[in-house]
Design a protein around this motif. Structure first.
Motif, PDB file in Angstrom:
ATOM      1  N   ASP A 222     -57.812   2.218  11.301  1.00  0.00           N
ATOM      2  CA  ASP A 222     -57.893   2.249   9.806  1.00  0.00           C
ATOM      3  C   ASP A 222     -56.439   1.985   9.204  1.00  0.00           C
ATOM      4  O   ASP A 222     -56.379   1.891   8.045  1.00  0.00           O
ATOM      5  N   LEU A 223     -55.339   1.960  10.231  1.00  0.00           N
ATOM      6  CA  LEU A 223     -54.172   1.696   9.623  1.00  0.00           C
ATOM      7  C   LEU A 223     -53.689   0.664   8.818  1.00  0.00           C
ATOM      8  O   LEU A 223     -54.101  -0.549   9.460  1.00  0.00           O
ATOM      9  N   THR A 224     -53.010   1.041   7.798  1.00  0.00           N
ATOM     10  CA  THR A 224     -52.699  -0.293   7.085  1.00  0.00           C
ATOM     11  C   THR A 224     -51.531  -1.194   7.752  1.00  0.00           C
ATOM     12  O   THR A 224     -50.608  -0.671   8.566  1.00  0.00           O
ATOM     13  N   ASP A 225     -51.020  -2.505   7.045  1.00  0.00           N
ATOM     14  CA  ASP A 225     -49.999  -3.042   7.509  1.00  0.00           C
ATOM     15  C   ASP A 225     -48.536  -2.480   7.610  1.00  0.00           C
ATOM     16  O   ASP A 225     -48.050  -2.404   8.286  1.00  0.00           O
ATOM     17  N   GLU A 226     -48.667  -1.731   6.307  1.00  0.00           N
ATOM     18  CA  GLU A 226     -47.472  -0.900   5.853  1.00  0.00           C
ATOM     19  C   GLU A 226     -47.245   0.189   6.969  1.00  0.00           C
ATOM     20  O   GLU A 226     -46.389   0.576   7.293  1.00  0.00           O
ATOM     21  N   GLU A 227     -48.535   1.068   7.357  1.00  0.00           N
ATOM     22  CA  GLU A 227     -48.332   1.922   8.347  1.00  0.00           C
ATOM     23  C   GLU A 227     -47.966   1.378   9.747  1.00  0.00           C
ATOM     24  O   GLU A 227     -47.370   2.294  10.407  1.00  0.00           O
ATOM     25  N   LEU A 228     -48.722   0.313  10.009  1.00  0.00           N
ATOM     26  CA  LEU A 228     -48.187  -0.124  11.366  1.00  0.00           C
ATOM     27  C   LEU A 228     -46.781  -0.555  11.319  1.00  0.00           C
ATOM     28  O   LEU A 228     -46.277  -0.531  12.438  1.00  0.00           O
ATOM     29  N   LEU A 233     -41.729   0.722  13.736  1.00  0.00           N
ATOM     30  CA  LEU A 233     -40.229   1.010  13.718  1.00  0.00           C
ATOM     31  C   LEU A 233     -39.773   2.206  14.405  1.00  0.00           C
ATOM     32  O   LEU A 233     -38.884   2.350  14.985  1.00  0.00           O
ATOM     33  N   ILE A 234     -40.528   3.461  14.243  1.00  0.00           N
ATOM     34  CA  ILE A 234     -40.118   4.506  15.124  1.00  0.00           C
ATOM     35  C   ILE A 234     -40.057   4.408  16.521  1.00  0.00           C
ATOM     36  O   ILE A 234     -39.271   4.796  17.187  1.00  0.00           O
ATOM     37  N   LEU A 235     -41.259   3.511  17.136  1.00  0.00           N
ATOM     38  CA  LEU A 235     -41.238   3.290  18.317  1.00  0.00           C
ATOM     39  C   LEU A 235     -40.176   2.532  18.944  1.00  0.00           C
ATOM     40  O   LEU A 235     -39.614   2.633  19.960  1.00  0.00           O
ATOM     41  N   LEU A 236     -39.628   1.433  18.266  1.00  0.00           N
ATOM     42  CA  LEU A 236     -38.727   0.505  18.627  1.00  0.00           C
ATOM     43  C   LEU A 236     -37.454   1.189  18.664  1.00  0.00           C
ATOM     44  O   LEU A 236     -36.693   1.300  19.434  1.00  0.00           O
TER      45      LEU A 236
END
Length: 402
Positions: A222-228, A233-236
């Protein structure tokens, strides 16, 4: 050891010339006075510096200390004045508390297990071999940062998240721009904005055409595009910058400790211990910030609600009460209890990936180039500024017998 209350006056304290691996001397002295010291901030706020292993670990596991970005009004370098610090953008869960933190982290946990990361070993070996081949073909000297330490983790994390190969150079440049501690405010904002814009495009591309990668796997949530975008960003950023600097600084440390380098080359079975010891010894993620949500007793002192604490991971991992002879690099040390990846709910999600990359890349480097050595005096190796969140070297010139 004196338990008198010590005050640290300079943050970030500078490392001693010729000691690129040891914590700054002022932080070591603070730990000698006791595990917790007073720390005045430029804003006038009276905060705390926690340098002892046990206290750092306890704060990281204590929900009474917050990671929320909007509470981080006091910085050891910057006086924000009356500026309001906004909450972390959606998805950037490192700067959130429960339950928001778990909402973003939980869908990722199963994708970064030790087993799944070990399955990547063959691909990491291939990427490493390709870059070592390129180094050998180009011949000495080489900059180990650009030829080895940066490209390996950036390729791995980009493949995991489905970043097209052609985009990796641009991504790496922009991540460098807002994490190297040297860019101007304008350059930092420009680099961050560019990464955000790119990740928005990437999420949209995955929506239109999912592929076999972690980001595409999250599309059914249910994650939004903004949340994805925030999660990506955090993972990269975390999957690239910390590992790249650990690889470069780790190679530097081995070259400066030839007995340990020889032991690792002669005994491949030491690799797992070597990885843990290098993580402890280097502690490239130097410190975390926390804010007390209520009055808390810590180390015999009352930390009042709203007070900011700086948790010094590099001194905690050099705490003589936890690690015998802590300033020695000892690859036979059989103790993986370091805090290089943090502790508690925010413990690094990608720690198993970093371990696999280190376990593959560093032994492969020293096997491939038995005569590897620094191409400049160690004192001339340029370090990242202490203002950078992640410790490392800007470049690492090396040579070998071609």
């Amino acid at each position: 050891m004196s338990e008198s209350l010590h005050t640290v006056t300079a943050m970030p304290a500078e490392r001693r010339p010729g000691c690129p691996f040891d914590p700054p001397e002022e932080l070591i002295r603070a730990r000698e006075h006791g595990p917790i010291s007073r720390l005045p901030f430029p804003s006038g706020h009276q905060g705390w510096l926690v340098t002892g292993y046990d206290l750092v670990r306890s704060v990281l596991a204590d929900a009474r200390f917050s990671s929320r970005k909007e509470l981080m009004r006091h910085h050891p370098l910057i006086d924000y004045g009356d500026i309001e610090v906004p909450p972390a953008p959606p998805g950037e869960f490192l700067l959130m508390d429960e339950p928001q933190h778990s909402r973003y982290r939980k869908p990722l946990v199963g994708k970064f297990t030790a087993r799944r990361m070990r399955l990547l070993t063959e691909r990491i070996e291939q990427i490493t071999a390709e870059h070592l081949d390129a180094m050998a073909q180009a011949g000495p000297p080489a900059d180990l940062v650009t030829a080895f330490a940066k490209p390996i983790p950036v390729i791995v994390i980009c493949e995991l998240l489905g970043v097209p190969y052609a985009d990796r150079g641009r991504f790496q440049e922009n991540i460098d721009g807002f994490m190297n501690g040297e860019t101007s405010d304008e350059e930092l904002i420009a680099a961050y904005t560019a990464v955000q814009a790119y990740l928005s495009e990437l999420v949209a591309a995955k929506r239109a055409d999912p592929t076999d990668d972690v980001l595409s796997d999250l599309l059914d949530s249910d994650l939004t595009d903004e949340e994805l975008r925030g999660i990506a960003l955090i993972l990269l950023a975390a999957g690239f910058d910390t590992t790249a600097n650990t690889l470069a600084l780790g190679a530097f440390a081995l070259l400066r400790n030839p007995d340990q380098l020889a032991a690792l080359r002669a005994e491949p079975a030491l690799a797992d211990r070597a990885v843990e010891e290098l993580l402890r010894y280097l502690s490239v993620a130097k410190q975390f910030h926390r804010v007390a949500l209520e009055d808390v007793e810590l180390g015999g002192h009352t930390i009042t609600a709203g007070t900011t604490l700086i948790l010094s991971l590099n001194t905690a991992n050099r705490d003589p009460e936890r690690f015998p002879d802590p300033h020695a690099l000892d690859l036979r040390r059989n103790d993986g209890s370091h805090l290089a990846f943090g502790h508690g709910i925010h413990q690094c999600l990608g720690q198993q990936l970093a371990r696999v990359e280190m376990r593959v890349a560093l032994p492969a480097l020293i096997r491939r180039f038995p005569s590897l050595r620094l191409a400049v005096p160690a004192e001339q190796v340029a370090l990242r500024p202490e203002a950078a969140d992640i410790h490392g070297v800007k470049s690492l010139p090396v040579a070998w017998d071609a």
